[in-house]
Design a protein around this motif. Structure first.
Motif, mmCIF file in Angstrom:
data_model
loop_
_atom_site.group_PDB
_atom_site.id
_atom_site.type_symbol
_atom_site.label_atom_id
_atom_site.label_comp_id
_atom_site.label_asym_id
_atom_site.label_seq_id
_atom_site.Cartn_x
_atom_site.Cartn_y
_atom_site.Cartn_z
ATOM 1 N N SER A 3 70.752 10.223 -4.164
ATOM 2 C CA SER A 3 70.743 8.955 -5.007
ATOM 3 C C SER A 3 71.921 8.679 -5.892
ATOM 4 O O SER A 3 71.837 7.501 -6.605
ATOM 5 N N GLU A 14 65.023 4.889 -6.657
ATOM 6 C CA GLU A 14 64.984 5.526 -7.924
ATOM 7 C C GLU A 14 65.252 4.113 -9.039
ATOM 8 O O GLU A 14 64.551 4.197 -10.104
ATOM 9 N N ARG A 15 65.820 3.368 -8.865
ATOM 10 C CA ARG A 15 66.071 2.271 -9.910
ATOM 11 C C ARG A 15 64.770 1.264 -9.730
ATOM 12 O O ARG A 15 64.695 0.908 -10.901
ATOM 13 N N SER A 17 61.718 2.449 -9.360
ATOM 14 C CA SER A 17 61.054 3.546 -10.188
ATOM 15 C C SER A 17 61.039 3.317 -11.530
ATOM 16 O O SER A 17 60.308 3.196 -12.635
ATOM 17 N N ASP A 18 62.451 3.298 -12.025
ATOM 18 C CA ASP A 18 62.874 3.098 -13.516
ATOM 19 C C ASP A 18 62.496 1.699 -13.761
ATOM 20 O O ASP A 18 61.894 1.697 -14.909
ATOM 21 N N ALA A 19 62.644 0.777 -13.187
ATOM 22 C CA ALA A 19 62.242 -0.604 -13.753
ATOM 23 C C ALA A 19 60.849 -0.834 -13.799
ATOM 24 O O ALA A 19 60.112 -1.176 -14.862
ATOM 25 N N SER A 21 58.816 1.766 -14.655
ATOM 26 C CA SER A 21 58.400 2.894 -15.824
ATOM 27 C C SER A 21 58.695 1.798 -17.156
ATOM 28 O O SER A 21 57.755 1.944 -18.104
ATOM 29 N N ILE A 22 59.645 0.982 -17.110
ATOM 30 C CA ILE A 22 60.118 0.314 -18.211
ATOM 31 C C ILE A 22 58.725 -0.579 -18.454
ATOM 32 O O ILE A 22 58.373 -1.070 -19.673
ATOM 33 N N VAL A 89 65.411 -6.308 -17.320
ATOM 34 C CA VAL A 89 65.697 -5.639 -16.043
ATOM 35 C C VAL A 89 66.461 -6.891 -15.204
ATOM 36 O O VAL A 89 65.811 -7.775 -15.198
#
Length: 175
Positions: A3, A14-15, A17-19, A21-22, A89
């Motif tokens: 990653s 991953e990116r 998923s991060d977005a 979660s934000i 984002v």
């Protein structure tokens, strides 16, 4: 690939998923903004050599785009031009001609959310500006935001197929 390799499938998951979660924490985005690179930006054309084309300087295109993106992100996040941003984002992708475009999602604080149509109308306008009152804005809108003439008057444009505009833009303007 791991990653840590930018652009790999794991990195992209991953990116994403991060977005997500934000937005799980701050709520659904309130604004969706698109910024597209334009090879005719003065910052680009003024810095080309006499025989050079924009396609010869992808580094210049990238630098100008990144500066404009940074400036655009500064307006809602620091200045609160459309309301105070609490989360944002963006993703950058490439258009067919190799030009960049950014898709930006912004979450506004509760006090600045677009709750009524009257509040939205203060920021969004779908009218062609007056060429007398604001010539610069009129030129920008007619050049960048309007589909050019097509149909019988201009059959050589790329959107024409079998004598009809694929984008259905040959319709009359509506009030």
């Amino acid at each position: 690939m791991s990653s840590s390799f930018e652009g790999s499938p794991r990195n992209m998951r991953e990116r994403c998923s991060d977005a997500m979660s934000i937005f799980g924490k701050y709520g659904a985005p309130d604004l969706f903004i698109t910024l597209k690179a334009d090879p005719k930006w003065p910052e680009i054309t003024e810095n080309l050599r006499p025989s050079e084309h924009t396609t010869d300087s992808p580094d210049l295109l990238a630098r100008v785009f990144n500066l404009k993106l940074k400036s655009l992100m500064h307006d809602p996040t620091v200045h609160g031009a459309l309301g105070k941003s609490i989360a944002q984002v963006y993703t950058i992708e490439f258009q067919k001609r190799g030009l960049r475009q950014a898709h930006i999602l912004i979450v506004l604080r509760a006090a600045d959310k677009f709750a009524t149509s009257e509040y939205i109308d203060k920021f969004v306008n779908a009218e062609i500006p007056s060429s007398i009152e604001n010539l610069r804005l009129y030129e920008i809108v007619t050049k960048c935001l309007m589909h050019g003439s097509s149909g019988i008057a201009n059959p050589g444009v790329p959107c024409m197929e079998a004598g009809q505009c694929k984008k259905m833009s040959s319709q009359e303007f509506q009030n």
